[in-house]
Design a protein around this motif. Sequence first.
Motif, PDB file in Angstrom:
ATOM      1  N   THR A  80     -57.373  32.717  53.219  1.00  0.00           N
ATOM      2  CA  THR A  80     -57.252  31.882  51.995  1.00  0.00           C
ATOM      3  C   THR A  80     -57.318  30.423  52.428  1.00  0.00           C
ATOM      4  O   THR A  80     -56.462  29.956  53.199  1.00  0.00           O
ATOM      5  CB  THR A  80     -55.934  32.165  51.272  1.00  0.00           C
ATOM      6  OG1 THR A  80     -55.887  33.553  50.920  1.00  0.00           O
ATOM      7  CG2 THR A  80     -55.843  31.324  50.002  1.00  0.00           C
ATOM      8  N   LYS A  82     -57.215  26.494  51.561  1.00  0.00           N
ATOM      9  CA  LYS A  82     -56.703  25.536  50.579  1.00  0.00           C
ATOM     10  C   LYS A  82     -56.825  24.123  51.130  1.00  0.00           C
ATOM     11  O   LYS A  82     -56.797  23.925  52.336  1.00  0.00           O
ATOM     12  CB  LYS A  82     -55.245  25.833  50.258  1.00  0.00           C
ATOM     13  CG  LYS A  82     -55.030  27.188  49.591  1.00  0.00           C
ATOM     14  CD  LYS A  82     -53.564  27.406  49.246  1.00  0.00           C
ATOM     15  CE  LYS A  82     -53.353  28.745  48.533  1.00  0.00           C
ATOM     16  NZ  LYS A  82     -51.934  28.953  48.158  1.00  0.00           N
ATOM     17  N   ASP A  83     -56.979  23.158  50.151  1.00  0.00           N
ATOM     18  CA  ASP A  83     -57.054  21.764  50.591  1.00  0.00           C
ATOM     19  C   ASP A  83     -55.646  21.268  50.888  1.00  0.00           C
ATOM     20  O   ASP A  83     -54.658  21.974  50.647  1.00  0.00           O
ATOM     21  CB  ASP A  83     -57.756  20.908  49.523  1.00  0.00           C
ATOM     22  CG  ASP A  83     -56.979  20.880  48.211  1.00  0.00           C
ATOM     23  OD1 ASP A  83     -55.782  21.272  48.213  1.00  0.00           O
ATOM     24  OD2 ASP A  83     -57.563  20.497  47.194  1.00  0.00           O
ATOM     25  N   GLY A  86     -52.946  21.817  48.350  1.00  0.00           N
ATOM     26  CA  GLY A  86     -52.574  23.178  47.984  1.00  0.00           C
ATOM     27  C   GLY A  86     -53.529  23.839  47.038  1.00  0.00           C
ATOM     28  O   GLY A  86     -53.307  24.977  46.613  1.00  0.00           O
ATOM     29  N   LYS A  87     -54.613  23.156  46.683  1.00  0.00           N
ATOM     30  CA  LYS A  87     -55.577  23.749  45.774  1.00  0.00           C
ATOM     31  C   LYS A  87     -56.486  24.703  46.556  1.00  0.00           C
ATOM     32  O   LYS A  87     -56.992  24.354  47.623  1.00  0.00           O
ATOM     33  CB  LYS A  87     -56.412  22.644  45.120  1.00  0.00           C
ATOM     34  CG  LYS A  87     -57.422  23.182  44.087  1.00  0.00           C
ATOM     35  CD  LYS A  87     -58.218  22.025  43.488  1.00  0.00           C
ATOM     36  CE  LYS A  87     -59.242  22.549  42.481  1.00  0.00           C
ATOM     37  NZ  LYS A  87     -60.032  21.457  41.876  1.00  0.00           N
ATOM     38  N   GLN A  88     -56.683  25.880  46.011  1.00  0.00           N
ATOM     39  CA  GLN A  88     -57.492  26.883  46.722  1.00  0.00           C
ATOM     40  C   GLN A  88     -58.951  26.501  46.713  1.00  0.00           C
ATOM     41  O   GLN A  88     -59.518  26.166  45.683  1.00  0.00           O
ATOM     42  CB  GLN A  88     -57.319  28.257  46.044  1.00  0.00           C
ATOM     43  CG  GLN A  88     -58.069  29.371  46.782  1.00  0.00           C
ATOM     44  CD  GLN A  88     -57.675  30.768  46.295  1.00  0.00           C
ATOM     45  OE1 GLN A  88     -56.528  30.974  45.896  1.00  0.00           O
ATOM     46  NE2 GLN A  88     -58.620  31.688  46.331  1.00  0.00           N
ATOM     47  N   ALA A 134     -58.382  21.040  55.546  1.00  0.00           N
ATOM     48  CA  ALA A 134     -57.906  22.189  54.778  1.00  0.00           C
ATOM     49  C   ALA A 134     -56.853  22.929  55.607  1.00  0.00           C
ATOM     50  O   ALA A 134     -56.700  22.707  56.807  1.00  0.00           O
ATOM     51  CB  ALA A 134     -59.061  23.108  54.424  1.00  0.00           C
TER      52      ALA A 134
END
Length: 464
Positions: A80, A82-83, A86-88, A134
Amino acid sequence: MRKKLFLSTLVIILMALTLSLLAVNLVFHQQFSNYLTKTSETVIEQLPARLSAVYQSKGAWDPTSLDEISQSLPVGTTITLKDPNGKQIATLSHMMDDMMNGQSGMMGMSMSSSSITSWKTKTLTISGPQGTLAIAYVHYPSSAPILNPQDVLFQSSVFYSLLLAGGLALVFGIILSYFTSRRLVEPLKHLTIAAERIGKGNLNERVVIQTKDEVGQLANAFNVMVDNLNRQETLRKQFTADIAHELRTPLTSIKSYIEAFQDNVLPADEENLSSIHEEIDRLVDLSSDLKDLNVAEIGALKPIVEPTDLNYLLEKVIHSLYSLIQEKQLTLNWSPPPEPVITSGDGQLLTRLFYNLIHNAYKYSNSGGEITITLTPTSDSVLIWIKNTGSGIPKEDLPFIFERFYRADKSRSRETGGTGIGLALVKQITALHQGTITVQSTVGQDTEFIVQLPKEIEKFADQS
């Protein structure tokens, strides 16, 4: 026996091959699984650098490039991405169910993600010149399953190679077992055939010795046994002829005297009756020798063990033979010990032993020769030497002179050579007293018998 040996060897080969294949297969699985696990760990460790390179080459997270990275992930791995906020960004996965589509017929492809029970997780930071690009959350199996088609093909190839090698080993093992069992059993068959022929009386049968192993040693022992049987048979025939002669001579003499008495050719006076008495004594002595030897050989002769003075026994035997020794003008060298020499033994049997040896010394000594008798006590035994000058015994006859019926000179009569019973009886009496007897001789010079008797005889066991 050949069938049993072949089948037992075959079973051993099969068991060894089966265990070897199982062991090799188990070790291979373990080592190959460890190899795949280490490879997966290496791929996971290289992810930050690869993802950073993808971002920098495109200036953004390119879906196509991320999909290529997904396909190179270890099977069962999920990432997974994410940036920093915390955005996926994306989810990368290489799941087994996806991989098995269209490959259900291959070995090892029946597994699914539910078969993996142990997982690992890692958090990786993807960095670039601008800073953190990320955060990657990695979820992957702790041990890598063998699901890659190339890995499965490699495993199958190794397994088939093991089976092929095992099959070849089995074939060669069967061939080797066949010829080995044949090589071992064939000489035993020859021994069996030879034994059957010998059992039918063919004592000229021999076995050809082809090897030096245990079978060869058995064949050699068999040949030696047959030689001994052949020699014993020859001695038995010779003994039969000797006994017939020994019986015929005194019986013929007695018959002649009686016929002369009946025809009044000779008077039945003391001198003629004395001659008949001597012939009868010869028959009695011969019968006694045969009886005693037979009783001793079957183990029925039991000595009456009691304290015995060997000095006294030798004195008594020498006294009984002294007139014969003087008549032959022999010099007797005998210096008895000043004290009695006491041992445990049967006085009657030991007297017979000494009589036979000293009488032999008298018979085989040349006129004017010497007889030397020595009695020497030691700490736990007594040594008796009886030596005479004379014709001696040939070297080739020495190993056999203690065997029954054996006579080195076949031309000798009972007066000079006996029937070969005396020394056989001497050996038996010595053995009964747990002693030893040896002989040394030089042809044309002298012969010496050495008897060693223990002072104390151990408890008697049954003689066989």
